[in-house]
Design an enzyme around this catalytic site. Structure first.
Site, PDB file in Angstrom:
ATOM      1  N   GLU A 429      45.511  49.803  42.524  1.00 28.49           N
ATOM      2  CA  GLU A 429      45.765  50.176  41.125  1.00 28.49           C
ATOM      3  C   GLU A 429      46.529  51.486  41.052  1.00 28.49           C
ATOM      4  O   GLU A 429      47.366  51.681  40.171  1.00 28.49           O
ATOM      5  CB  GLU A 429      44.449  50.260  40.345  1.00 28.49           C
ATOM      6  CG  GLU A 429      43.851  48.903  39.997  1.00 28.49           C
ATOM      7  CD  GLU A 429      43.242  48.169  41.180  1.00 28.49           C
ATOM      8  OE1 GLU A 429      43.001  48.813  42.227  1.00 28.49           O
ATOM      9  OE2 GLU A 429      43.002  46.947  41.074  1.00 28.49           O
ATOM     10  N   HIS A 497      33.081  43.788  35.260  1.00 25.69           N
ATOM     11  CA  HIS A 497      34.107  43.103  34.463  1.00 25.69           C
ATOM     12  C   HIS A 497      33.971  43.358  32.969  1.00 25.69           C
ATOM     13  O   HIS A 497      34.822  42.942  32.205  1.00 25.69           O
ATOM     14  CB  HIS A 497      34.054  41.588  34.741  1.00 25.69           C
ATOM     15  CG  HIS A 497      34.261  41.266  36.177  1.00 25.69           C
ATOM     16  ND1 HIS A 497      33.224  41.138  37.068  1.00 25.69           N
ATOM     17  CD2 HIS A 497      35.393  41.097  36.891  1.00 25.69           C
ATOM     18  CE1 HIS A 497      33.703  40.890  38.269  1.00 25.69           C
ATOM     19  NE2 HIS A 497      35.022  40.858  38.190  1.00 25.69           N
TER      20      HIS A 497
END
Ligand SMILES: Cc1ncc(C[n+]2csc(CCOP(=O)(O)OP(=O)(O)O)c2C)c(N)n1
Length: 693
Positions: A429, A497
């Site tokens: 990321e 999540h």
């Protein structure tokens, strides 16, 4: 002590303008000495990072960055490179004094430079975080190839991206992320490692096994290694010439490691007590300035000429220091400027605005089609239209290409627009966001996907730095990017999540934050983000992606929603509910269940947020409930409540209520999850209490 001279060393060295190298070295040295002996002790300069010992390689490297679209991504010990690329002595000295003008107008620590020349090589904005210089430079390199191959701008041919880092920096995430992207994507990148053996007091053996990064990378695929002594004029010149040419000729990415002595403490305050006398003496013996002098005198110039140059460099620095000291302090009335783009003041580098990009028409009026679509389709169609109408848009992230994204929002876009424009990335990321920043510097519009909100964590450094670029560089650089990020609860929760934590981005400086609650707004807000001159976090709520509530007709290719404009979901007089994202549906349900008359405001964007709409409503209803899914403490509701207490105190007939998640992650078990999420029932109960108060 003199090294054997190889024929190729001699050949390359003969091309070097040694007189210029000597002038720059003497200038840089005189500057460091002036700071160390006078300006720091006199407290005219508060932080000083000397480049003594590192100069030769940087100056030789700088002399080879001759292409208009070359860039260097450097760090706090890189001033000799900047001087070589044309930074004026006065600007170089005024910045550490915190004086006005120059590359940051007193905002950034002195040696953290940048150089935005439109017609020459650029120096990308430096940052204080070691390792953060790597991935934006990868974006610049990919931007070179994109401009040349996709936009057909042949003048980008043979441009290169160079990254400077110390031996300590090779242990950072940024280094490895950049190395992976450069070598897998075959990008024109030169890694230039200045190995002085120390990261402050920690030796290179802690940064890479055996202490020599180039030994360990010998077998790294698609990486050419150059290694040598950065204090030997002919050897350093030869290695630098070969390595720069290797990358320019598109033979692949390369790394050059040059050994250099750090002739000072890490910074002025560091007394180097961790080095013994013998080592300090050995380091002094490797002083590249002495070696350059021995190389040039008397073969190329006389001792007298050299002395003359030395004297002249000192005089130049005295004059520059005097002029810098006489500069005014920066205007404190301007300090808050440039956190975001200012109307009519375009930055010099970065984003679509620099080249005056013209977008197709836009309208706040929706032209709804008959059929309703879900948020996933809304995002896909908006990306598609912007890709079609703007060749500078690029869409990327993990699984975004062939698979079309784990949430299917980029489905089929790669087959329609090709792998240069819609592509998969490595699983880093930091790499995704850092690369996006570098692509934005190239004047492109990167739309990066982070697979789930929580997985933006490894990119925190790049996200924070991206937001502050405009402010740090006093509007010289900016990196308007869009980061799409699904999050929040779905059919079940879990700590990884389902995190929302949108408040983090409202607190991060320089970021716009959009959080649509339905497909129509998703289209309009994403379009706004992709045409904005500021970076935007675009939050896609997982539970809304395919929810019936969020399905709306596609509002047309021109539809746009300006940031900072709340939408009234219901109009009423008894109380106001302020909410966003997935809590809009639950708030509407609660109001319908009770049949009360309430204003429900969907903020749609949290930065900026529509303070006026909220205040107007409270002035009429006199009661307020804020509903959000993010954790309670210091959630965005706390900000709204604080504003109401200050600006609507006299209008409030009841305490401002917040219905939020408690300060825990979202649980997996559905029963547990619903027990902590703001539910319709909790909203109903709170409405009743508030109305009774
Ligand atoms: C992410 C981060 N961690 C720690 C620091 C503190 N720090 C500043 S410089 C430095 C050492 C860097 O060494 P190296 O990369 O070898 O460069 P050198 O200073 O030796 O040229 C450290 C630990 C920092 N600036 N950034």
């Amino acid at each position: 002590m003199a090294k054997k001279k190889s024929a190729s060393n001699k050949k390359n060295a003969s091309k070097v303008d040694w007189k210029k190298v000597a002038h720059l070295m003497l200038t840089s040295r005189a500057m460091d000495e002036k700071e160390e002996n006078e300006l720091v002790p006199n407290k005219e300069v508060l932080y000083q990072f000397s480049a003594r010992g590192h100069e030769l390689g940087q100056i030789l490297l700088g002399s080879l960055l001759t292409h208009q679209h070359d860039s260097a991504s450097a760090y706090y010990r890189s001033r000799p490179l900047l001087l070589t690329l044309g930074l004026s002595e006065e600007d170089a000295m005024a910045a550490p004094m915190g004086k006005s003008g120059g590359y940051s107008d007193g905002r950034d620590i002195g040696v953290v430079c940048n150089k935005p020349d439109a017609d020459g090589p650029k120096v990308l904005p430096m940052a204080g975080d070691v390792g953060s210089q790597y991935t934006p430079a990868i974006g610049w390199a990919q931007g070179i190839e994109y401009r040349k191959n996709v936009l057909n701008e042949k003048e980008y041919d043979k441009a290169i991206s160079v990254i400077l880092g110390g031996d300590g920096s090779v242990a950072t995430n940024g280094f490895w992320s950049a190395l992976t992207i450069a070598t897998t994507q075959n990008l024109p990148v030169l890694f230039y490692i200045e190995d002085n053996g120390y990261g402050i007091s920690v030796t290179s053996e802690y940064q890479t096994p055996g202490g020599k990064i180039t030994n360990n990378l010998q077998s790294f695929s698609n990486l050419k290694i150059f290694d040598g002594d950065g204090t030997e004029p002919e050897e350093a010149a030869s290695l630098l010439e070969d390595s720069v040419n290797y990358v320019r000729e598109r033979k692949g990415p390369a790394m050059i490691r040059l050994t250099v002595p750090r002739l000072n403490g890490h910074s002025y305050q560091d007394n180097q007590a961790y080095k013994d006398e013998e080592l300090l003496k050995k380091e002094q013996e490797k002083d590249p300035l002495e070696k350059l002098k021995a190389f040039m005198v008397p073969d190329q110039v006389t001792e007298k000429t050299w002395k003359n140059w030395e004297k002249k460099a000192k005089e130049t620095i005295e004059e520059a220091a005097e002029a810098a000291l006489n500069r005014p302090d920066p205007d404190s009335a301007q300090t808050e400027k440039y956190a975001f783009a200012e109307e009519g003041e375009t930055q010099m580098i970065g984003g679509l605005a620099v080249e005056g990009h013209e977008f197709p028409a836009a309208s706040e009026e929706p032209h709804p089609e008959k059929q309703r679509i879900n948020i996933v389709e809304a995002i896909r169609r908006t990306l598609k239209y912007e890709l079609e109408t703007n060749p500078k848009v690029m869409v990327f992230g993990e699984d975004v290409g062939l698979k079309g994204g784990v949430h299917a929002a980029t489905m089929d876009l790669q087959s329609q627009f090709g792998e240069d424009r819609v592509f998969d990335t490595s699983l880093s990321e930091e790499g995704i966001i850092g690369r996006a920043v570098g692509l934005a510097y190239q004047g492109l519009m990167p739309v990066a996907e982070i697979q789930f909100r929580k997985y933006a964590d490894p990119a925190t450094e790049q996200l924070n730095n991206c937001g502050t670029i405009r402010w740090r560089t006093a509007n010289r650089f900016a990196a308007p990017i869009v980061v799409r990020m699904p999050g929040g609860f779905a059919k079940c929760g879990d700590p990884w999540h389902s995190m929302s934590n949108e408040v983090f981005f409202t607190h991060a400086i320089g970021w716009q934050v959009a959080m649509p609650s339905n497909a129509e707004d998703a289209v309009g807000l994403l379009r706004s983000a992709m045409r904005s001159n500021n970076p935007t976090v675009f939050f896609e709520h997982r539970n809304l992606l395919d929810a019936k509530y969020a399905r709306k007709p596609y509002p047309g290719d021109e539809f746009i929603v300006p940031f900072g404009k709340a939408k009234k979901l219901k109009e009423g007089s008894e109380l106001t509910i302020v909410t966003w994202g997935a809590m809009c549906e639950r708030s509407e349900e609660a109001v319908e269940t009770l049949g009360v008359s309430a204003d429900i405001l969907d903020l749609r964007t949290l930065m900026p947020w529509d303070k006026e709409a909220v205040l107007d409503s409270i002035r009429r209803t006199n009661r307020c409930i804020i509903v959000h899914e993010d954790n309670r403490t210091a959630g965005f509701g706390a900000e709204i409540a604080a504003v109401l207490v200050r600006e609507a105190f006299q209008y409030l007939d009841a305490p401002v209520e917040r219905i939020t998640m408690p300060d825990i992650p979202v649980p997996y078990n559905v029963g547990l999850m619903e027990s902590v999420l703001p539910t319709t029932k909790k909203i109903v109960d709170t409405i009743e209490e508030t109305l009774k108060f």
